[in-house]
Design a protein around this motif. Structure first.
Motif: not given
Length: 127
Positions: A50-56
């Motif tokens: 499971s992954v979480v993808i975020l703006k950075s």
């Protein structure tokens, strides 16, 4: 940290942010959180995790990738401006919440002032 805890922590925090909403535009396997129609977080399963993808911020993203084995370039996203959080030992709940908040703020700060959620300039969380 396991994948369920990672995604649950990110999900709960994203829901607490002003005017954040959950959508499934890519089908049931992708959870997409938006503010004012702009994506700030995605969650899905990539082979085996499971992954979480975020703006950075690009500089911050690079530093995070160097210091955390479980942070990699954004999965299916612009590799400079997005990061992927994966299950593992280098992330804790506090860092996950901070990264979700920062992703949200980056998106909100690019919205025209009249469209910015009330209170998003400070903590971003709903009262």
């Amino acid at each position: 940290m396991d994948g369920k805890t990672l995604q649950d922590t990110a999900h709960k925090h994203a829901e607490s942010l002003a005017e954040a909403g959950l959508e499934h535009p890519f089908g049931p396997d992708w959870e997409v959180f938006k503010v004012q129609g702009k994506v700030f977080m995605l969650m899905t399963e990539v082979p085996g995790k499971s992954v979480v993808i975020l703006k950075s911020d690009p500089g911050e993203a690079e530093a995070l990738r160097k210091t955390h084995a479980d942070i990699t370039p954004g999965y299916h996203m612009n590799k400079r401006h997005w990061i992927t959080l994966a299950p593992g030992g280098s992330l804790d709940k506090k860092l996950i919440r901070e990264l979700v908040t920062e992703s949200y703020r980056l998106v909100v700060n690019n919205l025209p002032r009249p469209r910015r959620p009330v209170g998003s300039g400070t903590a971003g969380a709903r009262s």
